[in-house]
Structure formats: C-alpha cells, structure tokens
Design an enzyme around this catalytic site. Structure first.
Site, PDB file in Angstrom:
ATOM      1  N   LYS A   1      50.967  34.104  43.443  1.00  0.00           N
ATOM      2  CA  LYS A   1      50.863  33.181  44.565  1.00  0.00           C
ATOM      3  C   LYS A   1      51.175  31.750  44.115  1.00  0.00           C
ATOM      4  O   LYS A   1      52.174  31.180  44.517  1.00  0.00           O
ATOM      5  CB  LYS A   1      49.485  33.275  45.210  1.00  0.00           C
ATOM      6  CG  LYS A   1      49.298  34.610  45.937  1.00  0.00           C
ATOM      7  CD  LYS A   1      47.943  35.157  45.744  1.00  0.00           C
ATOM      8  CE  LYS A   1      47.758  36.602  46.136  1.00  0.00           C
ATOM      9  NZ  LYS A   1      48.343  37.091  47.357  1.00  0.00           N
TER      10      LYS A   1
ATOM     11  N   TRP B   1      39.147  40.841  50.745  1.00  0.00           N
ATOM     12  CA  TRP B   1      39.270  41.003  49.290  1.00  0.00           C
ATOM     13  C   TRP B   1      37.914  41.117  48.618  1.00  0.00           C
ATOM     14  O   TRP B   1      37.732  41.923  47.706  1.00  0.00           O
ATOM     15  CB  TRP B   1      40.122  39.881  48.676  1.00  0.00           C
ATOM     16  CG  TRP B   1      41.557  40.057  49.057  1.00  0.00           C
ATOM     17  CD1 TRP B   1      42.295  39.275  49.887  1.00  0.00           C
ATOM     18  CD2 TRP B   1      42.424  41.139  48.669  1.00  0.00           C
ATOM     19  NE1 TRP B   1      43.556  39.788  50.045  1.00  0.00           N
ATOM     20  CE2 TRP B   1      43.664  40.924  49.304  1.00  0.00           C
ATOM     21  CE3 TRP B   1      42.279  42.267  47.868  1.00  0.00           C
ATOM     22  CZ2 TRP B   1      44.755  41.795  49.162  1.00  0.00           C
ATOM     23  CZ3 TRP B   1      43.358  43.135  47.712  1.00  0.00           C
ATOM     24  CH2 TRP B   1      44.573  42.897  48.349  1.00  0.00           C
TER      25      TRP B   1
ATOM     26  N   ASP C   1      37.103  35.546  41.958  1.00  0.00           N
ATOM     27  CA  ASP C   1      38.466  35.983  42.274  1.00  0.00           C
ATOM     28  C   ASP C   1      39.161  34.780  42.892  1.00  0.00           C
ATOM     29  O   ASP C   1      38.891  34.395  44.028  1.00  0.00           O
ATOM     30  CB  ASP C   1      38.431  37.155  43.258  1.00  0.00           C
ATOM     31  CG  ASP C   1      39.830  37.554  43.729  1.00  0.00           C
ATOM     32  OD1 ASP C   1      40.817  36.942  43.275  1.00  0.00           O
ATOM     33  OD2 ASP C   1      39.932  38.475  44.561  1.00  0.00           O
TER      34      ASP C   1
HETATM   35  N1  PMP Z   1      42.223  39.109  45.661  1.00  0.00           N
HETATM   36  C1  PMP Z   1      42.835  38.257  46.490  1.00  0.00           C
HETATM   37  C2  PMP Z   1      42.061  37.070  46.999  1.00  0.00           C
HETATM   38  C3  PMP Z   1      44.169  38.459  46.845  1.00  0.00           C
HETATM   39  O1  PMP Z   1      44.774  37.615  47.666  1.00  0.00           O
HETATM   40  C4  PMP Z   1      44.866  39.572  46.320  1.00  0.00           C
HETATM   41  C5  PMP Z   1      46.322  39.824  46.624  1.00  0.00           C
HETATM   42  N2  PMP Z   1      46.773  39.497  47.846  1.00  0.00           N
HETATM   43  C6  PMP Z   1      44.180  40.451  45.482  1.00  0.00           C
HETATM   44  C7  PMP Z   1      42.870  40.173  45.161  1.00  0.00           C
HETATM   45  C8  PMP Z   1      44.843  41.654  44.914  1.00  0.00           C
HETATM   46  O2  PMP Z   1      45.757  41.246  43.963  1.00  0.00           O
HETATM   47  P1  PMP Z   1      46.778  42.233  43.234  1.00  0.00           P
HETATM   48  O3  PMP Z   1      47.767  42.641  44.267  1.00  0.00           O
HETATM   49  O4  PMP Z   1      47.331  41.340  42.179  1.00  0.00           O
HETATM   50  O5  PMP Z   1      46.001  43.375  42.700  1.00  0.00           O
END
Ligand code: PMP
Length: 364
Positions: A198, A104, A174
């Site tokens: 989550k 991520w 994030d």
């Molecule tokens: N950052 C992290 C740490 C995540 O776990 C996720 C989703 N799994 C995201 C960003 C992306 O999130 P979204 O699907 O809400 O765009």
C-alpha cells in the site's frame, strides 16, 4: 504522452513515479553490480546492502530505537495474523486482547482464536465499524499476553488517531494500510506489521518491526520459518527473501526521506488530500454519504455511499472513463472507496473531486 491512470486502488496501489523510473532505468544493470537486482544472490554484498539500506531508511523514518528489529518476511499480513499468536499467545495460559474495529481485525481475531484465549475488549460491529474506540472506551487487563489493534481498517475507512495506552502489556499493531504514512510514537509498540503493497512497495514483502525483548517470550518448538527469532537472528536472510520487492521498498523509503522530507511532511500532504475529498463529500447535501464517523475518518481509505447502487455503478464506470481507477468499494461493504496512499498525488485527488462535483451536478 503518458497513459498512467489516477490510481485509487486499495493495494497493490500507486507507487511514486520517480521510484518506478529509477527501477526501470536500473533493471538490466544495477549501477556497480554488473547484473540486474533480479539476478543477484541474496548472499551477495549488493543485496545485503539493499536489505540494510531499506531497514535503515525505515528506522530513520519511524525514529526506531536500536532495540527494534526490522524484518522483511513473506506471507502477507494474513500470515502475521497467525504468527503473532503462535509466538506470543501459545502456551502463555493468558488471554490476548483484541480490539475489533472491522473486517481485518475480525480476521486477526479468528486466527488468534486457533491458538488460545482471545478477549475482544471492544467491538464496533453494532455501529457497522464506522468508528474506532475512544481512549476512555478501552480497558486492558495487565495480565494480557498482548493487545492487538488495527491502526487503519482498509475496508471500512476508519483509523486510530491516538495510540491506546496498554501500560506494560505489549501492543501489537496491524498497520498494513497506514504504515509510514504519518509519524508514530514507535516506542509505544512492541510489534508492528504491514504488507508492503500500500504505502511501502509492491506485494510480496511483509514488514515486521519487533522489539528485541519480545523474542524471549517465544515458546520452543515452533516451525523454523514461523518463529520470529529465525528472521531476527539472520537479518531476514534465513531463506531467500523477496529481493526485488525489498529493493523497491528501499527506493520508496529513500523517496520519502529525500524527496518528501520525512513522515511529518508526508502526513501533512496526506491530511490535505483527505480533507479535500471529505470536504466534497460533506458539501454534497447528502448525495455522497461518508461511512466513517468524522472523528474516526481515515486519511488513507475514504469510503462513501451514493443514494442507490445503480448510481454507485454509474459513478465507478464514468470515473473510469475519466481516467480514475480503483474506486469500487470492497465487495463486502459496497459503495465507493478511494485509497489515498503516499504515492497518490494531490493532482489525482483534485481530478477525483472535480469528477465528483460534475457527477453530482448531472445526477444529483
Ligand atoms: N490487514 C489490513 C489492514 C489490510 O488492509 C490487509 C490487505 N488489504 C491485510 C491485513 C491483509 O494483507 P495481505 O494481503 O498482505 O495478507
């Protein structure tokens, strides 16, 4: 009899049962409103109250000082990967510093690079993103536009235990997969963002916590919807917000405050769940091999491998037959992942651990 599964999905993920029951009970007619929360104008007093209460609950949970805004946006954490550099890197002539802890963080870096100079101050790639940096491994420059970290890497299952010290440089985080799962020193952060799906609610709402003074740094000329000032000024009501999702966030945060008793209590339960599972992994004589190094282990996403991919496939399949769902690791890394977000019960973790002991006895 309930047919609800033991839910270990990485997101969307388990929600507290009392929240689902309340939403179901009140779906057709929100008490006092004469209509469903799905049917009411976002300009109505009822919905304004929902937004205000959800924000107030988050403030209380995190102990947020008044100078922080709580925003309800859309576009997921993925859009925040772009909005952060658009608002705080564009036109500064300075680099943004990113800590690359995994899949991520890598995505966040790719988007920031479209906007300006990015300096990756630490990269865990050589160690297959199995650990977060130690405080002594991190050095930030005082001229950085901001520093960006990913507090919990959902795919690899690693989590910061301490907040890096960035001095006067704004720290952006994030926190998608560990938001409101434990207490944090909120005032150390300039901006925190998280998809709700989550720990905080359903998919469709993105939470942004933003310190007021950052708004002054935003360059002129951004598209209205991509400018944080738009949403800060309008209290997340510039356009139609994801009302139902925010309503669920309100119920989840109330559950955290009133039933769980706050984030310190939640963190205690989350820690206990994770320790129970890591103990089974560590005690398996090497049959289950945890991915994360022990000092970086995530309390939210526990990742491990089995001796072969065939065994991993059999593990996932047999787990489902036993009512345990969502255990297949992310397609990019394989293996097994159990997500233990706030609403995953200790009973579910016990059921997983019993299944793992049984699987080891039969196939180990
Ligand atoms: N950052 C992290 C740490 C995540 O776990 C996720 C989703 N799994 C995201 C960003 C992306 O999130 P979204 O699907 O809400 O765009």
């Amino acid at each position: 009899m309930s047919q609800r599964i033991h839910n270990f999905f990485a997101g969307p993920a388990a929600l507290p049962l009392p929240v689902l029951e309340e939403a179901k009970r009140d779906l057709v007619e929100l008490p006092g409103a004469g209509a469903s929360v799905l049917e009411l104008s976002h300009r109505s007093k009822t919905i304004e109250d929902v937004l205000e209460t959800a924000a107030a609950n988050i403030r209380r949970l995190l102990g947020l000082p008044d100078r922080y805004h709580v925003l309800f946006l859309q576009g997921g954490a993925n859009l925040q990967f772009s909005m952060v550099p658009m608002n705080f890197l564009r036109g500064t002539g300075r680099p943004a510093e990113y800590v690359n802890t995994g899949a991520w963080a890598t995505k966040a870096i790719e988007e920031a690079e479209r906007e300006g100079a990015v300096r990756v101050v630490w990269d865990g790639k050589a160690g297959k993103y199995s650990s977060v940096p130690k405080p002594r491994d991190l050095e930030f420059s005082p001229d950085a536009a901001y520093v960006h970290i990913t507090s919990n890497e959902t795919i690899e299952g690693i989590q910061f235990q301490d907040v890096p010290d960035t001095g006067a440089v704004p720290l952006v985080c994030d926190s998608s997969s560990d938001f409101i799962s434990r207490p944090i020193p909120a005032e150390r952060f300039a901006l925190i963002y998280a998809g709700a799906q989550k720990n905080a609610g359903p998919a469709g709402v993105t939470l942004v916590i933003l310190r007021d003074d950052l708004l002054e740094r935003i360059p002129a000329g951004l598209h209205t919807m991509l400018d944080y000032r738009t949403h800060a000024k309008s209290g997340s009501l510039f356009n139609t917000p994801p009302v139902f999702g925010i309503y669920i966030v309100m119920l989840v945060t109330r559950w955290l405050l009133e039933e769980v008793g706050g984030l310190a209590k939640m963190a205690e339960v989350n820690r206990r769940k994770a320790e129970t599972l890591y103990r089974v992994i560590d005690g398996s004589g090497g049959f289950y091999r945890g991915h994360a190094q022990s000092d970086s282990r995530s309390a939210m996403n526990v990742t491990w491998r089995l001796p072969t991919e065939e065994l991993e496939k059999a593990f996932v399949k047999e787990a489902e037959a036993a009512g345990l769902y969502g255990l297949k690791g992310h397609r990019s890394v394989g293996g097994i992942r159990a997500s233990l977000y706030n609403a995953v019960t200790e009973e579910s973790v016990q059921a997983l651990c019993s299944f793992m002991a049984d699987f080891l006895a039969r196939r180990g």
